[in-house]
Design an enzyme around this catalytic site. Sequence first.
Site, short mmCIF file in Angstrom:
data_model
loop_
_atom_site.label_atom_id
_atom_site.label_comp_id
_atom_site.label_asym_id
_atom_site.label_seq_id
_atom_site.Cartn_x
_atom_site.Cartn_y
_atom_site.Cartn_z
N ASN A 1 9.55 4.15 -0.16
CA ASN A 1 9.58 4.98 1.06
C ASN A 1 10.99 5.51 1.33
O ASN A 1 11.16 6.66 1.73
CB ASN A 1 9.08 4.17 2.26
CG ASN A 1 7.58 4.29 2.43
OD1 ASN A 1 6.90 4.92 1.61
ND2 ASN A 1 7.04 3.69 3.47
N GLY B 1 8.94 12.25 9.97
CA GLY B 1 8.53 11.46 11.13
C GLY B 1 7.46 10.49 10.69
O GLY B 1 7.40 10.11 9.53
N ALA C 1 11.93 21.51 2.79
CA ALA C 1 12.85 21.43 3.93
C ALA C 1 12.05 21.65 5.21
O ALA C 1 11.04 22.35 5.22
CB ALA C 1 13.93 22.50 3.78
N GLU D 1 0.85 -1.19 0.00
CA GLU D 1 0.00 0.00 0.00
C GLU D 1 0.89 1.24 0.00
O GLU D 1 1.91 1.27 0.66
CB GLU D 1 -0.88 -0.03 1.26
CG GLU D 1 -1.84 1.11 1.39
CD GLU D 1 -2.67 1.32 0.13
OE1 GLU D 1 -3.41 0.40 -0.23
OE2 GLU D 1 -2.58 2.40 -0.47
N PHE D 2 0.47 2.26 -0.75
CA PHE D 2 1.29 3.47 -0.83
C PHE D 2 0.56 4.71 -0.32
O PHE D 2 0.97 5.83 -0.58
CB PHE D 2 1.76 3.69 -2.28
CG PHE D 2 2.59 2.55 -2.82
CD1 PHE D 2 3.93 2.43 -2.47
CD2 PHE D 2 2.03 1.58 -3.62
CE1 PHE D 2 4.70 1.36 -2.93
CE2 PHE D 2 2.78 0.50 -4.10
CZ PHE D 2 4.12 0.40 -3.75
N LEU D 3 -0.54 4.52 0.41
CA LEU D 3 -1.31 5.68 0.87
C LEU D 3 -0.57 6.44 1.98
O LEU D 3 0.23 5.87 2.71
CB LEU D 3 -2.70 5.26 1.36
CG LEU D 3 -2.85 4.32 2.56
CD1 LEU D 3 -2.71 5.05 3.89
CD2 LEU D 3 -4.20 3.63 2.49
N ARG D 4 -0.87 7.74 2.03
CA ARG D 4 -0.30 8.58 3.10
C ARG D 4 -1.37 8.88 4.13
O ARG D 4 -2.54 9.05 3.77
CB ARG D 4 0.15 9.94 2.52
CG ARG D 4 1.35 9.89 1.63
CD ARG D 4 1.44 11.15 0.79
NE ARG D 4 0.27 11.27 -0.09
CZ ARG D 4 0.02 12.31 -0.88
NH1 ARG D 4 0.82 13.34 -0.88
NH2 ARG D 4 -1.06 12.33 -1.65
N CYS E 1 6.01 5.40 9.28
CA CYS E 1 6.49 4.66 8.11
C CYS E 1 7.95 4.93 7.75
O CYS E 1 8.78 4.02 7.81
CB CYS E 1 5.60 4.98 6.92
SG CYS E 1 3.88 4.61 7.26
C1 UGA Z 1 4.48 7.59 3.73
C2 UGA Z 1 4.49 7.50 2.19
O1 UGA Z 1 4.41 8.80 1.62
C3 UGA Z 1 3.33 6.65 1.68
O2 UGA Z 1 3.42 6.49 0.27
C4 UGA Z 1 3.39 5.28 2.34
O3 UGA Z 1 2.31 4.45 1.94
C5 UGA Z 1 3.35 5.45 3.86
O4 UGA Z 1 4.46 6.27 4.28
C6 UGA Z 1 3.42 4.09 4.48
O5 UGA Z 1 4.42 3.40 4.26
O6 UGA Z 1 2.44 3.65 5.09
P1 UGA Z 1 3.14 9.07 5.55
O7 UGA Z 1 4.13 8.55 6.53
O8 UGA Z 1 1.69 8.99 5.88
O9 UGA Z 1 3.29 8.29 4.13
O10 UGA Z 1 3.45 10.58 5.31
P2 UGA Z 1 4.23 11.49 4.22
O11 UGA Z 1 3.29 12.44 3.64
O12 UGA Z 1 5.00 10.65 3.28
O13 UGA Z 1 5.23 12.29 5.18
C7 UGA Z 1 6.25 11.64 5.92
C8 UGA Z 1 7.09 12.66 6.66
O14 UGA Z 1 7.90 13.41 5.75
C9 UGA Z 1 6.28 13.69 7.44
O15 UGA Z 1 6.91 13.93 8.69
C10 UGA Z 1 6.35 14.93 6.57
O16 UGA Z 1 6.19 16.13 7.27
C11 UGA Z 1 7.75 14.79 6.00
N1 UGA Z 1 7.96 15.54 4.74
C12 UGA Z 1 7.24 15.21 3.62
C13 UGA Z 1 8.90 16.55 4.68
O17 UGA Z 1 9.57 16.86 5.70
N2 UGA Z 1 9.10 17.21 3.51
C14 UGA Z 1 8.41 16.90 2.39
O18 UGA Z 1 8.66 17.54 1.35
C15 UGA Z 1 7.46 15.88 2.44
#
Ligand code: UGA
Length: 431
Positions: free
Chosen positions: A208, A257, A252, A151-154, A260
């Site tokens: 990821n 966090g 940035a 699954e790739f959902l956020r 995942c």
């Molecule tokens: C992530 C992946 O994006 C999903 O595709 C994957 O399915 C999921 O893990 C999982 O394995 O279940 P998620 O952890 O919900 O999803 O959140 P993200 O939107 O990816 O953000 C992860 C972290 O990176 C957050 O702390 C966010 O603030 C940070 N982030 C994101 C940044 O610091 N900069 C960015 O440009 C993007």
Amino acid sequence: MKILVIGTGYVGTTTSLIFCEKGHQVTGLDLDDRKIQALTSGKLHFYEPGLEELLTKHITNRNISFTTDTETAIKENDVIFICVGTPMGKEGSADLTFVKNVAESIGRYMNRYKVVVTKSTVPVGTAEKVTNWIIKNQPTPISFDVVSNPEFLREGSALYDALYPDRIVIGTTSEKARTIMEELYKDFQCPVVQTNPKASEMIKYAANSFLAMKISYINELARLCDELGINVNDVSKGIGLDHRIGPLFLRAGMGYGGSCFPKDVNALLQTAKENGHLLSILDSVVKVNASQPLYFMQKIKQALGGDLQGKTIAVLGLSFKANTDDTRESPSLIIIEKLLDDQVTVRAHDPVVHLDNSPLSKVVQQFETVEETVSGTDAVILCTDWDDYKSLNWGELKPLMKQPYIFDGRNMLDKRKVESLGFHYIGIANH
Ligand code: UGA
């Protein structure tokens, strides 16, 4: 089709509901009776925009039901999705205890051919393990297939991501299982990657880890940009417009966090180690991420004169990112911990997270409104990129504060605008 989804967290509940949307009949199974009771009455046990409405719709239409009865659920359904948690275990590897328990139950109770689909994020080789766990627990041999379908959902946009995925990955060597999976996903408009289970499992970790790498890359570059007086947001924009690079995951901030990225990058590193390899790039990704909140703390300390003892600071945002109540590995909590170490009085706010049951509630005061939170403080630290914080009226907040300092850990404010109101503004290379 009749589908059983085992595990009712973000992934399990979202998976259940999108299959209901596509016309399938779904049973959600969880051992936690409280979660099942909540879901049965149309309530989510976590915060995720849009999901509760869909839950109500499909409960009303009788497309979904929930149960704690493992045996009956396994006997009645022929496509079984495993969506249980795989938390970080020893030395960073994924803990497969829940997956193993589920596989053993499937083996014990299966009464005819089943397709067992792992959606939980599991290390390379897990499909093989699941197969063996099932076989070991079968009272008499019955055929089945195990498919990897990551699954790739956020979190925060789970519904949209699951309904409109960029791709669907199906990892199996069985023609019979492949046909069933294709039928299941036939109404989704996206490319389907057909491969074997091991490659499918690797795709999830590789995706990821790659995204985490983009974040650590821009964060490390931001530190240099800070030194050189360069606005890192312009750099992100300038490189992101190159199609080969892409604009996303180049914001940035204080580091990634959540449940995942930290867990999955470590698990992939551990898989490499167990196989005699070092993924040196990912090793650095983890190091940069661990030091990013500390880098920000250093900037905060410097700006406030070096010693934070006795100061009162407002922390806006507790979740690891916007639109979720998940605080796992949240950079915000690292900042709070450091502030408390420095004898700071911390006042906190979050639109959805409540510290009530957390040990932090004993040492951190949480307030309902931003106005109350910032009152009498020496500084505000923006830790989560909630939309609510982007539209704050800083002109009205300033007189409530003791000192007009804003530390923007997400680069979400317009520096010039808040500076024109008389604030000292410090972001992450947001010049
Ligand atoms: C992530 C992946 O994006 C999903 O595709 C994957 O399915 C999921 O893990 C999982 O394995 O279940 P998620 O952890 O919900 O999803 O959140 P993200 O939107 O990816 O953000 C992860 C972290 O990176 C957050 O702390 C966010 O603030 C940070 N982030 C994101 C940044 O610091 N900069 C960015 O440009 C993007």
